[in-house]
Design an enzyme around this catalytic site. Structure first.
Site, PDB file in Angstrom:
ATOM      1  N   ALA A  80     -35.460  10.459  30.077  1.00  0.00           N
ATOM      2  CA  ALA A  80     -34.374  10.743  31.019  1.00  0.00           C
ATOM      3  C   ALA A  80     -33.640   9.459  31.371  1.00  0.00           C
ATOM      4  CB  ALA A  80     -34.915  11.413  32.277  1.00  0.00           C
ATOM      5  N   TYR A  81     -33.783   8.436  30.531  1.00  0.00           N
ATOM      6  CA  TYR A  81     -33.031   7.188  30.669  1.00  0.00           C
ATOM      7  C   TYR A  81     -33.318   6.442  31.966  1.00  0.00           C
ATOM      8  CZ  TYR A  81     -30.396   9.349  26.888  1.00  0.00           C
ATOM      9  OH  TYR A  81     -30.046   9.954  25.722  1.00  0.00           O
ATOM     10  N   HIS A  82     -34.553   6.418  32.405  1.00  0.00           N
ATOM     11  CA  HIS A  82     -34.913   5.650  33.588  1.00  0.00           C
ATOM     12  C   HIS A  82     -36.133   4.773  33.314  1.00  0.00           C
ATOM     13  CE1 HIS A  82     -32.109   7.521  36.430  1.00  0.00           C
ATOM     14  NE2 HIS A  82     -32.278   8.606  35.704  1.00  0.00           N
ATOM     15  N   PRO A  83     -36.074   3.931  32.293  1.00  0.00           N
ATOM     16  CA  PRO A  83     -37.215   3.042  32.026  1.00  0.00           C
ATOM     17  C   PRO A  83     -37.327   1.970  33.101  1.00  0.00           C
ATOM     18  CG  PRO A  83     -35.380   2.450  30.613  1.00  0.00           C
ATOM     19  CD  PRO A  83     -34.972   3.699  31.349  1.00  0.00           C
TER      20      PRO A  83
END
Length: 208
Positions: A136-139
């Site tokens: 979900a593109y939240h590393p």
């Protein structure tokens, strides 16, 4: 919103545990479909729910591919390497279905497209989750801030990289653990605090 079919999609992000004291599930509702991160056009009208667990226990890794700075790093999220994460996501899927089975949704809901009625048991849902889960593109948390005697610490409380002069890291990678939610606001807070540290300014004091 027009009446449509239901499309569930999982984004890996901890799950339906009433004992914890922080948000543990995040939902995104879309009045359309996003397939393969928008790279594939939908073939039918439907609405979509992205459900993800917050504070997943599985820990990924980030490695350099080579000494060439132009080479992309090797990123392995290592999804589901902690056995607690899969049951959490199964619980999140079941809760999503419960929400959309409510009477308020009757006039908008048709049959579920994905995963569909063939996925009912925990075992069946687990198999679908393992295939469908994605980023979900939240590393975050790959350059942990911590105590200097902690072998996993990368930066100190001033965002300075240990063992390297004149280098700081100022982004969500310095979080010791992931936040329960999207990272935009906490990353801005980190940047504002780091700016004060670098400029040797006292932090602003809230009036509230």
């Amino acid at each position: 919103m027009r009446k449509g079919k239901c499309f569930l999609k999982n984004n890996v992000k901890k799950a339906a545990d009433p004992e914890i004291n922080h948000p543990d599930i995040q939902f995104h509702f879309l009045p359309s479909q996003v397939i393969d991160h928008g790279r594939t056009a939908p073939q039918e009208e439907a609405f979509q729910v992205h459900v993800g667990t917050l504070r997943a226990k599985s820990v990924g890794n980030l490695k350099l591919k080579s000494n060439n700075p132009r080479d992309h790093p090797v990123i392995d999220p290592r999804y589901f390497t902690n056995p607690a994460d899969l049951p959490d996501l199964v619980a999140a899927v079941k809760l999503t279905r419960e929400i959309f089975a409510q009477k308020a949704m009757d006039e908008h809901r048709l049959e579920e497209i994905i995963p569909g009625s063939n996925y009912e048991t925990d075992s069946q849902i687990s198999e679908w989750v393992k295939q469908a889960a994605e980023t979900a593109y939240h590393p975050s948390c790959s350059a942990k801030m911590g105590k200097e005697d902690d072998s996993m610490t990368v930066v100190n409380s001033n965002c300075q990289v240990l063992g390297v002069q004149n280098l700081r890291v100022v982004d969500s990678s310095i979080m010791p653990s992931v936040a329960s939610g999207n990272l935009n606001a906490p990353t801005i807070a980190i940047a504002e605090r780091a700016a004060d540290i670098i400029r040797r300014m006292k932090p602003l004091v809230s009036r509230f």
